[in-house]
Design a protein around this motif. Structure first.
Motif, PDB file in Angstrom:
ATOM      1  N   ILE A  74      37.665  24.854  26.111  1.00 12.26           N
ATOM      2  CA  ILE A  74      37.587  23.531  25.600  1.00 12.26           C
ATOM      3  C   ILE A  74      37.670  22.789  24.248  1.00 12.26           C
ATOM      4  N   SER A  75      37.175  22.460  23.775  1.00 10.16           N
ATOM      5  CA  SER A  75      36.726  21.099  22.704  1.00 10.16           C
ATOM      6  C   SER A  75      36.519  20.608  23.303  1.00 10.16           C
ATOM      7  N   LEU A  76      35.953  19.667  22.469  1.00 11.89           N
ATOM      8  CA  LEU A  76      35.176  18.288  22.671  1.00 11.89           C
ATOM      9  C   LEU A  76      34.825  18.208  20.863  1.00 11.89           C
ATOM     10  N   SER A  77      34.448  17.107  20.814  1.00 17.63           N
ATOM     11  CA  SER A  77      33.969  16.511  19.234  1.00 17.63           C
ATOM     12  C   SER A  77      32.985  15.107  20.087  1.00 17.63           C
ATOM     13  N   TYR A  78      32.431  15.522  19.785  1.00 20.64           N
ATOM     14  CA  TYR A  78      30.939  14.357  20.026  1.00 20.64           C
ATOM     15  C   TYR A  78      31.181  12.990  19.567  1.00 20.64           C
ATOM     16  N   LEU A 120      30.792  16.090  31.522  1.00 20.37           N
ATOM     17  CA  LEU A 120      31.152  17.271  31.204  1.00 20.37           C
ATOM     18  C   LEU A 120      31.582  18.024  32.299  1.00 20.37           C
ATOM     19  N   LEU A 121      30.305  18.309  33.795  1.00 16.45           N
ATOM     20  CA  LEU A 121      31.192  18.650  34.778  1.00 16.45           C
ATOM     21  C   LEU A 121      31.997  18.551  35.545  1.00 16.45           C
ATOM     22  N   SER A 122      32.305  16.779  35.325  1.00  7.66           N
ATOM     23  CA  SER A 122      33.884  16.225  35.774  1.00  7.66           C
ATOM     24  C   SER A 122      34.969  17.215  35.114  1.00  7.66           C
ATOM     25  N   LEU A 123      34.819  16.890  33.520  1.00  5.73           N
ATOM     26  CA  LEU A 123      35.869  18.144  33.080  1.00  5.73           C
ATOM     27  C   LEU A 123      35.979  18.881  32.825  1.00  5.73           C
ATOM     28  N   ILE A 124      35.014  20.031  32.978  1.00  7.15           N
ATOM     29  CA  ILE A 124      35.674  21.011  33.813  1.00  7.15           C
ATOM     30  C   ILE A 124      35.615  21.473  35.157  1.00  7.15           C
ATOM     31  N   ALA A 125      35.135  20.823  36.096  1.00 10.49           N
ATOM     32  CA  ALA A 125      35.972  21.119  37.059  1.00 10.49           C
ATOM     33  C   ALA A 125      36.742  20.328  37.409  1.00 10.49           C
ATOM     34  N   SER A 126      38.190  19.387  36.833  1.00  6.29           N
ATOM     35  CA  SER A 126      39.272  19.357  36.457  1.00  6.29           C
ATOM     36  C   SER A 126      40.432  19.885  35.925  1.00  6.29           C
ATOM     37  N   LYS A 127      39.436  20.424  35.112  1.00  2.69           N
ATOM     38  CA  LYS A 127      39.869  21.129  34.145  1.00  2.69           C
ATOM     39  C   LYS A 127      40.502  23.002  34.784  1.00  2.69           C
ATOM     40  N   PHE A 128      38.967  23.586  35.151  1.00  3.16           N
ATOM     41  CA  PHE A 128      39.510  25.058  35.935  1.00  3.16           C
ATOM     42  C   PHE A 128      39.230  25.255  37.307  1.00  3.16           C
ATOM     43  N   ILE A 129      39.646  24.092  38.048  1.00  2.53           N
ATOM     44  CA  ILE A 129      38.747  24.285  39.501  1.00  2.53           C
ATOM     45  C   ILE A 129      40.159  23.384  39.825  1.00  2.53           C
ATOM     46  N   ASP A 130      40.767  24.054  41.269  1.00  9.68           N
ATOM     47  CA  ASP A 130      41.799  22.521  42.124  1.00  9.68           C
ATOM     48  C   ASP A 130      41.051  20.700  42.330  1.00  9.68           C
ATOM     49  N   ASN A 131      42.018  20.603  42.372  1.00 10.22           N
ATOM     50  CA  ASN A 131      42.054  19.472  42.639  1.00 10.22           C
ATOM     51  C   ASN A 131      41.392  18.482  43.928  1.00 10.22           C
ATOM     52  N   GLY A 132      40.455  18.883  44.517  1.00  9.06           N
ATOM     53  CA  GLY A 132      40.335  18.635  45.889  1.00  9.06           C
ATOM     54  C   GLY A 132      38.299  17.885  45.252  1.00  9.06           C
ATOM     55  N   PHE A 133      38.115  17.744  44.004  1.00  6.68           N
ATOM     56  CA  PHE A 133      36.945  16.922  43.334  1.00  6.68           C
ATOM     57  C   PHE A 133      37.469  15.144  42.801  1.00  6.68           C
ATOM     58  N   SER A 134      39.034  15.037  42.818  1.00 11.06           N
ATOM     59  CA  SER A 134      38.797  14.034  42.208  1.00 11.06           C
ATOM     60  C   SER A 134      38.580  12.700  42.379  1.00 11.06           C
ATOM     61  N   GLN A 135      38.258  12.680  43.553  1.00  5.29           N
ATOM     62  CA  GLN A 135      37.310  10.959  44.409  1.00  5.29           C
ATOM     63  C   GLN A 135      35.751  10.957  43.359  1.00  5.29           C
ATOM     64  N   LEU A 136      35.067  12.926  42.667  1.00  2.89           N
ATOM     65  CA  LEU A 136      34.566  12.955  42.085  1.00  2.89           C
ATOM     66  C   LEU A 136      34.278  12.973  40.533  1.00  2.89           C
ATOM     67  N   LEU A 193      29.371  18.796  42.300  1.00  2.00           N
ATOM     68  CA  LEU A 193      29.847  19.356  41.531  1.00  2.00           C
ATOM     69  C   LEU A 193      29.546  20.439  41.124  1.00  2.00           C
ATOM     70  N   SER A 194      27.942  20.510  40.464  1.00  2.00           N
ATOM     71  CA  SER A 194      27.323  22.542  40.347  1.00  2.00           C
ATOM     72  C   SER A 194      27.197  22.784  41.395  1.00  2.00           C
ATOM     73  N   ASN A 195      27.148  22.596  42.448  1.00  2.00           N
ATOM     74  CA  ASN A 195      27.347  23.277  43.291  1.00  2.00           C
ATOM     75  C   ASN A 195      29.034  24.183  43.459  1.00  2.00           C
ATOM     76  N   GLN A 196      29.376  23.766  43.155  1.00  2.00           N
ATOM     77  CA  GLN A 196      31.085  23.792  43.735  1.00  2.00           C
ATOM     78  C   GLN A 196      31.750  24.614  42.563  1.00  2.00           C
ATOM     79  N   ILE A 197      30.894  23.844  41.815  1.00  3.94           N
ATOM     80  CA  ILE A 197      31.354  24.570  40.172  1.00  3.94           C
ATOM     81  C   ILE A 197      30.852  26.326  40.179  1.00  3.94           C
ATOM     82  N   SER A 198      29.754  26.783  40.808  1.00  3.06           N
ATOM     83  CA  SER A 198      28.544  27.409  40.912  1.00  3.06           C
ATOM     84  C   SER A 198      29.559  28.502  41.683  1.00  3.06           C
ATOM     85  N   GLN A 199      30.083  28.240  42.515  1.00  2.44           N
ATOM     86  CA  GLN A 199      31.235  28.956  44.166  1.00  2.44           C
ATOM     87  C   GLN A 199      32.264  28.845  43.451  1.00  2.44           C
ATOM     88  N   LYS A 200      33.006  28.734  42.856  1.00  3.24           N
ATOM     89  CA  LYS A 200      34.584  28.345  42.837  1.00  3.24           C
ATOM     90  C   LYS A 200      35.435  29.411  41.021  1.00  3.24           C
TER      91      LYS A 200
END
Length: 491
Positions: A74-78, A120-136, A193-200
């Motif tokens: 992912i490329s972001l501009s501050y 940042l964790l939300s962007l990473i989760a939404s981009k690279f992990i399934d949709n189960g985290f939409s509430q977060l 989010l951190s735990n789920q990203i670490s695992q998935k």
């Protein structure tokens, strides 16, 4: 082939390097393949250097490397995150009752640090992990983020008479129990989010963050300072979640200088790659900056004039005058720049515009371009220091420099500052040394003397030695005086 047919590149690297072909044909940087690999794998996490040294271009090269290695990114501009209405302005508009202004500096840090972690964790989760985290996932309905925007809006910067910068609040209230609970909930969500990203997260991914710079507006300087510091600290946390996740930031050295905290410095020392084009002491046509320009010129000449058979020396003789003002042209360019790709591209592009129908660059093209180059360079430097000094101080500074002339002592600068009622002259002199307006130039026991400039890796000015205005700024500042030998030999 005419000068007007040459492609010299763009001052902004983000515009120049848009395709794989552009990068392979035009990019040259004194960064080892080992560092390239370390930046992609996560062993190194920060690219830093002064404005115009090629940070954005290097990120483009790293993105291309990720594509070749099939690493998602992912490329972001501050700046775009900072200015995005949905992230900042919309928060303020929707937040009806403001009650979340913190009294302590640590609270502001905690707030912005939490913002970056969750964002940042939300962007990473939404981009690279399934949709189960939409509430977060981060969204503007969360009152916590609306509160953050309001807190940031209350931050102001002040500069005391000694030049010290501090950040404060326009007003102070006690935040409500409801908002306190939202912060606690945010922390819980971040951990989850951190735990789920670490695992998935079962594949390597990279997040690139560019355009991390302090605002040019003094009124929002404090906001950016707080935001950037905690962005860096947030990425330290995120980079520790899993070896499959790597956040890489491109930072200006002036930002690091401004933040100058032990923790930030340690991160740069341990995980940073610094971009610097200065090589000392011998400047020749083989210098990396000239080799960079030759690569651009060769790209322009593909299939023409047997350019593939030309050596760099032959290429030089084909396009450039041997001397300017009695000095070897390749050396003269270093006297007239701050040894950055941006400077070379800017000056050569202006010269190109003055001799497009010529078969090579001419001395007259330089004479015609130098004033525009000087004004452009000074405008860029002025923007850089305008966050610290108001318009009145900037005007006084310019008058003082014009009054002192080409070279002067620190005491002469202090005396003029006192006459003009300019506060904190030692701080200001140190700042204009840091941004390259002046350098030290003194006898040092030989006729040619010794030069010291910040961009030449002389990181601290010597107030006991004579100062001299950078040659590139003479026209912009109206410097007409002759060189004063008495000042040169006074130290």
């Amino acid at each position: 082939m005419l000068v007007g047919d040459l492609f010299l590149g763009d001052i902004d690297g983000s515009e120049e390097f848009k395709t794989k072909e552009n990068i392979e044909n035009l990019y040259f940087m004194g960064v080892s393949q080992k560092n390239i690999d370390s930046l992609v794998t996560g062993k190194k996490r920060y690219v830093h250097g002064y404005k115009g040294t090629g940070k954005t271009s290097l990120l483009k090269l790293l993105e291309n490397s990720c594509i070749e290695r099939q690493i998602p990114f992912i490329s972001l501009s501050y700046n775009k995150v900072r200015e995005d209405a949905e992230i900042i302005d919309e928060f303020r508009r929707r937040f009806k009752v403001f009650s979340d202004v913190f009294e302590e500096e640590n609270d502001k840090d905690t707030t912005t640090l939490t913002f970056w972690k969750w964002y940042l964790l939300s962007l990473i989760a939404s981009k690279f992990i399934d949709n189960g985290f939409s509430q977060l996932i981060y969204n503007t309905k969360q009152s916590f983020f609306r509160a953050i925007a309001s807190v940031l809006d209350m931050l102001v910067v002040t500069v005391d008479p000694n030049g010290a910068v501090s950040v404060g609040l326009r007003m102070q209230n006690i935040y409500s129990e409801e908002e306190s609970e939202s912060i606690v909930q945010a922390a819980r969500n971040i951990r989850y989010l951190s735990n789920q990203i670490s695992q998935k997260l079962n594949k390597k991914v990279v997040v690139f963050i560019d355009e991390v710079e302090l605002t040019k507006a003094r009124s929002t300087y404090g906001i950016d300072r707080t935001m950037i510091k905690n962005l860096i600290l947030a990425t330290k946390y995120i980079n520790g979640i899993t070896s499959n996740l790597h956040v890489l930031i491109a930072l200006r050295d002036e930002v690091i200088h401004d933040l100058r905290g032990d923790e930030i410095n340690k991160l740069m020392d341990n995980f940073g790659v610094k971009l610097s084009w200065w090589t000392n002491p011998r400047i020749t046509v083989d210098h990396p900056l000239w080799r960079l320009m030759f690569k651009k010129i060769r790209y322009s000449m593909v299939g023409k004039e047997n350019s593939d058979l030309m050596s760099d020396s032959q290429l030089w003789n084909r396009w450039f005058p041997f001397k300017i003002d009695g000095r070897d042209t390749w050396k003269f360019f270093f006297e007239l720049t701050w040894a950055r790709p941006r400077d070379f591209v800017r000056l050569l592009s202006l010269m190109k515009n003055k001799c497009e129908q010529e078969k090579s660059f001419t001395r007259s093209a330089y004479d015609s371009a130098i004033r525009a180059y000087s004004n452009s360079a000074y405008s860029e430097i002025s923007e850089e220091i305008s966050t610290l000094f108001d318009d009145s101080a900037m005007n006084k500074l310019q008058i003082i420099i014009q009054q002192l002339g080409l070279n002067f002592t620190s005491q002469e600068f202090y005396d003029e500052a006192r006459i003009r009622n300019l506060s904190a002259p030692s701080v200001i002199l140190d700042e204009i040394y840091r941004v390259g307006v002046v350098g030290n130039h003194f006898s040092g026991g030989n006729r040619k003397g010794q030069w010291r400039f910040f961009y030449r890796n002389d990181s601290v000015s010597d107030f006991t030695k004579a100062f001299e205005i950078h040659r590139a700024l003479h026209d912009a500042l109206g410097i007409k005086d002759t060189f004063r030998k008495s000042v040169f030999y006074s130290n």
